[in-house]
Each structure stands twice: as C-alpha cells, then as structure tokens.
Design a protein around this motif. Structure first.
Motif: not given
Length: 295
Positions: A166-193
């Motif tokens: 759920q990272w992309s739906s929750r935080w992808k736009d937020k981190i771009k807006t606040l910090y100008g961060c656009e990762f090279k790639e976003i990989r789904t791993t697990d939830t803090g595991g």
C-alpha cells in the motif's frame, strides 16, 4: 498493521487461555471484559499487559481473545460489545474515523481522535510509547550524508525503495510533495517483516519502510532517517474501549499502563518476543512488575 510474529503468539496465547475463538465473549452484556488484539505480536503483548493490569485492579472476568482481525472487524466487535477493549495506534485510528485529517504531531492527533471518536466508543490516555513507520537505510548511505527525509529527497532518483504493497497509494504522492522524492523503483516486499529486512541487508533495496519498535533495526545496523517535515503521523499506543464496559477503577488501571509505557520499553518487549521467543504472558507479568503495576 504489522509483524508476522503475531501468528506465533496466537498459538501460545490460545494454549495458555483455552481457545477464546470457540464462541462466547459477550463483552459488556454479562459483565465480562473481553480484550481483543490484531494478529501481530505487539498487539497481542499489549492485550496481555492490559489483561494483567485489569486483574491486578480487581477484575476477575478478563479474557484475551486473539486474533480479531482488521480494524473494521474490531470496531464492529466493540460496537456490539463482543469486545470491551483493544490496544490501537492513535494516528491510524484517527484516520479510520476521519480520513481527511492532516494532524501528524502526537498532541494534535490525540486531541482530534478524542473529538472524532463516535458515540459508543472511548479512548483512554495515550502512552508515550509510539510505534510508527520509519524509513531506514544502510550505514553506507547514512555515512554519505543521508540523515533526514530532506536529505533523502535529493537522492531518491538513484535509489530503490522496499515496503508494503500500500506504499504507493498512501505515501508516494505525499513524499513527492513534501520532500521532492521520486524513487528510481518501488518494490513491494512485506509490511516491516523479514522480506523487507533481507532486501535492505542484501542491497536489493537501499531504502525501506520499517517500524520504530522493530528489533531488526539495531540488530542489522540500519539507520532510521529523521522525518523532518512530519510526513508520517504519530502512532502512540492508546486503548480503544466500548463505552460502559469498564469501571472507573478498571479504566484507571489501563491509564497507569499507558503512563508507564515508553517507546524504549515497547521496543524491548518486541525484542523479548521476537528475538528471545519468550512467552507473552511472562513478558506481560514482568512488565507489570517492573513498573509497579502489580497489586
């Protein structure tokens, strides 16, 4: 919200308490206090601490009923009083009741939560203890000057991120807006595991989303980054109760637990559970004794 370790705790707790999933549990309707928890280790530990504190305060009708499931299931169970109390996290709980909230700081989140909690529910005192999302990196990247989310924002284009689906739906736009961060790639791993931890250790990802009380951060030498613009909301531990199911004395007992529970202590509880494989009932008893919460 979190760790797979909770599934192990279910077997331990059911063995220690009888099978609380086999029916019954009419909460406030017959005076029983039924404590729920999500299927993660930390939530189950907190449920056992709550149970011990209530018993020490004189309650004789306390049952822990793990696992309950998602927040939607928990809320419904509190509404019909098949549950009396659950440990929860202030930021996520506020967002459940108010999807448009912009609060991020602990005091603001808690104040809004108290105002937004619907009739039939009540939140007791929040703990200083907090378990929230963190972005962590390896020592090499930290040593190169990446210490904060703002530092990270300048480097995101060259870095691979690993975290929950759920990272992309929750935080992808937020981190771009606040910090100008656009990762090279976003990989789904697990939830803090363990998948996320392994990916960061191996270098398959250079930035990962973990939780602030995770024992794996220090164990692997990962470096948490400072969220200098408060992107992630506060996530203080707070008891959510079905109104009318606890006496004043019982509510006061849980407030004393909250007052004693710090982030460092919560982290240690997780270490004892996930790394040392201690029985959660013993962990809870030791916590209560250390903090003078036993009768």
């Amino acid at each position: 919200m979190k760790r797979l370790a909770g599934l192990i705790a279910v077997a331990v707790l059911v063995a220690g308490c009888g099978n609380p999933l086999a029916g019954g549990g009419e909460g406030g309707s017959n005076g029983d206090i039924i404590i729920g928890a999500s299927d993660v280790g930390e939530s189950l530990l907190l449920a056992q601490i709550y149970a011990g504190a209530l018993k020490n305060a004189g309650a004789t009708n306390v049952t822990v009923r793990p696992p309950v499931g998602s927040r939607e299931v928990v809320v419904k169970a509190l509404q019909d009083k098949s549950l009396s109390v659950v440990p929860d996290y202030s930021g996520n709980l506020l967002r459940y009741f108010d999807k448009d909230t912009q609060a991020t700081k602990p005091e603001d989140v808690y104040a809004q939560l108290k105002a937004k909690v619907p009739a039939g529910f009540e939140v007791l005192d929040q703990a200083p203890a907090e378990d929230k999302d963190l972005l962590v990196v390896g020592k090499q990247l930290a040593d190169s000057g990446v210490k904060t989310f703002s530092d990270l924002g300048k480097r995101c284009g060259e870095l691979v991120f690993g975290g929950p689906g759920q990272w992309s739906s929750r935080w992808k736009d937020k981190i771009k807006t606040l910090y100008g961060c656009e990762f090279k790639e976003i990989r789904t791993t697990d939830t803090g595991g363990p998948v996320t931890v392994a990916a960061l250790k191996s270098g398959d990802v250079q930035v990962a989303d973990l939780f602030s009380t995770s024992s794996t951060i220090a164990a692997n030498g990962f470096v948490p980054l400072t969220d200098d613009k408060n992107m992630f909301p506060a996530q203080n531990i707070v008891p959510l109760i079905a109104k009318g199911t606890l006496s004043e004395q019982e509510a006061a007992a849980l407030n004393r637990v909250s007052a004693a529970l710090t982030t460092d202590q919560l982290t240690q509880l997780n270490v004892e559970f996930t790394e040392e494989k201690r029985n959660p009932l013993d962990i809870a008893e030791d916590f209560l004794a250390r903090n003078n919460l036993k009768s």
